[in-house]
Motif scaffolding. Structure first.
Motif, PDB file in Angstrom:
ATOM      1  N   ARG A  58       0.904  -1.308   0.037  1.00 24.49           N
ATOM      2  CA  ARG A  58       0.129   0.040   0.011  1.00 24.49           C
ATOM      3  C   ARG A  58       0.782   1.372  -0.093  1.00 24.49           C
ATOM      4  O   ARG A  58       0.711   2.160  -0.783  1.00 24.49           O
ATOM      5  N   VAL A  71       2.322   1.859  -3.630  1.00 22.07           N
ATOM      6  CA  VAL A  71       1.453   2.554  -4.523  1.00 22.07           C
ATOM      7  C   VAL A  71       1.110   4.036  -4.040  1.00 22.07           C
ATOM      8  O   VAL A  71       0.426   4.920  -4.847  1.00 22.07           O
ATOM      9  N   LEU A 112      -5.897  -2.335  -5.921  1.00 27.75           N
ATOM     10  CA  LEU A 112      -5.007  -1.963  -7.246  1.00 27.75           C
ATOM     11  C   LEU A 112      -5.424  -2.407  -8.450  1.00 27.75           C
ATOM     12  O   LEU A 112      -6.140  -3.408  -8.610  1.00 27.75           O
ATOM     13  N   ARG A 145      -1.093  -0.177 -10.334  1.00 26.48           N
ATOM     14  CA  ARG A 145      -1.521   1.341 -10.013  1.00 26.48           C
ATOM     15  C   ARG A 145      -2.651   1.318  -9.317  1.00 26.48           C
ATOM     16  O   ARG A 145      -3.622   0.479  -9.016  1.00 26.48           O
ATOM     17  N   LYS A 146      -2.846   2.533  -8.591  1.00 25.38           N
ATOM     18  CA  LYS A 146      -4.248   2.589  -7.630  1.00 25.38           C
ATOM     19  C   LYS A 146      -5.356   2.675  -8.740  1.00 25.38           C
ATOM     20  O   LYS A 146      -5.197   3.122  -9.635  1.00 25.38           O
ATOM     21  N   GLU A 170       2.865   4.421 -10.397  1.00 27.25           N
ATOM     22  CA  GLU A 170       3.003   3.186 -10.825  1.00 27.25           C
ATOM     23  C   GLU A 170       4.009   2.376  -9.890  1.00 27.25           C
ATOM     24  O   GLU A 170       4.893   2.934  -9.665  1.00 27.25           O
ATOM     25  N   ALA A 171       3.608   0.975  -9.954  1.00 25.93           N
ATOM     26  CA  ALA A 171       4.749   0.141  -9.466  1.00 25.93           C
ATOM     27  C   ALA A 171       4.914  -1.083 -10.097  1.00 25.93           C
ATOM     28  O   ALA A 171       4.042  -1.633 -10.761  1.00 25.93           O
TER      29      ALA A 171
END
Length: 203
Positions: free
Chosen positions: A105, A108, A168, A198-199, A113-114
Motif C-alpha cells: 500500500r 503505490v 489496485l 497502480r491505484k 505506478e509500481a
C-alpha cells in the motif's frame, strides 16, 4: 551499463526495464547492488533513489553512482510524500517482508505506478520438491529452508488476489523463466512473477 550488460547479468531485470518510461523518477525499494538503477540512469535517462539496508549493498550501489538511502523497508516509506515517483520498483524483495500488505500500500502511495516481482512458489519444480517432502531450492529460491531471507511464499494467483483486496489495478502481469515470458500455463511454468500496478481510480 548497457542493455546487453544488464541482459547478460540479470535477464529478468532486462525485461522489467522496458516497463520503466524514459526520464522517469524512480524509487527502487530493496535496490541491492544498484545494477537496475545504474542501467535506468544511463540507458533510460531516469533519476531517483535506491532504498537498501545491507552495508555492503549500499556501498556497491554508491560505487555505481546510485543515490541510495540506507533504511529498513519494514519501516515503510514515510519519508516520501504521495506520488513522489513515476515508478516504484520492488524486485524480488517483497517476499522478504513481514508486513507485505502495508508495504504494498505504501509503494503505490508514493508512486504513480509500481513494478513488483517475486519468486513464484507454484513453479512446477517447487511443486515437485514439496511432493518429495523437501522445501524447494531453485534459481529464484536459491536458499535452504534454514538460511532463507524469504519469510513469505506466494503464487501469481495469490498476489492477484492481494492486489484486488488493496484496491489496485493490475496493468500487466507476466511470468518469466530465464527472463523470457511464459504464456502457456504461467503459474506452473514461470519461476518469477512480475506485476505492473497502480491505484484504482477513486481509491
Amino acid at each position: 551499463m548497457t542493455f546487453d550488460d544488464l541482459k547478460q547479468a540479470r535477464p529478468d531485470l532486462a525485461f522489467i526495464a522496458h516497463w520503466v518510461p524514459e526520464h522517469a523518477h524512480v524509487l527502487d525499494v530493496g535496490c541491492g547492488d544498484g545494477v537496475m538503477l545504474e542501467y535506468l540512469q544511463s540507458g533510460r535517462r531516469c533519476t531517483g533513489y535506491g532504498l537498501e539496508l545491507a552495508d555492503d549493498k549500499v556501498l556497491e550501489s554508491t560505487r555505481r553512482g546510485v543515490r541510495v538511502i540506507q533504511q529498513d523497508m519494514e519501516n515503510g516509506l514515510g519519508i516520501f510524500g504521495d506520488n513522489s515517483f513515476d515508478t516504484v520498483l520492488c524486485l524480488s524483495s517483497l517476499q522478504m517482508m513481514q508486513h507485505v500488505e502495508a508495504l504494498l500500500r505504501d509503494i503505490v502511495r508514493v508512486g504513480a505506478e509500481a513494478i513488483i516481482s517475486f519468486p513464484n512458489f507454484a513453479y512446477w519444480p517447487h511443486r515437485v520438491a514439496l511432493l518429495r517432502g523437501r522445501m524447494p531450492v531453485s534459481k529464484s529460491l536459491p536458499y535452504q529452508w534454514y538460511d532463507t531471507p524469504n519469510v513469505r511464499c506466494a503464487t501469481i494467483k495469490d498476489f492477484q488476489e492481494l492486489a484486488e483486496e488493496c484496491g489496485l489495478e493490475v496493468i500487466e502481469c507476466v511470468a518469466l523463466a530465464e527472463g523470457n515470458i511464459v504464456s502457456v500455463l504461467p503459474n506452473l511454468r514461470g519461476d518469477l512473477a512480475v506485476f505492473r500496478l497502480r491505484k484504482r481510480k477513486g481509491n
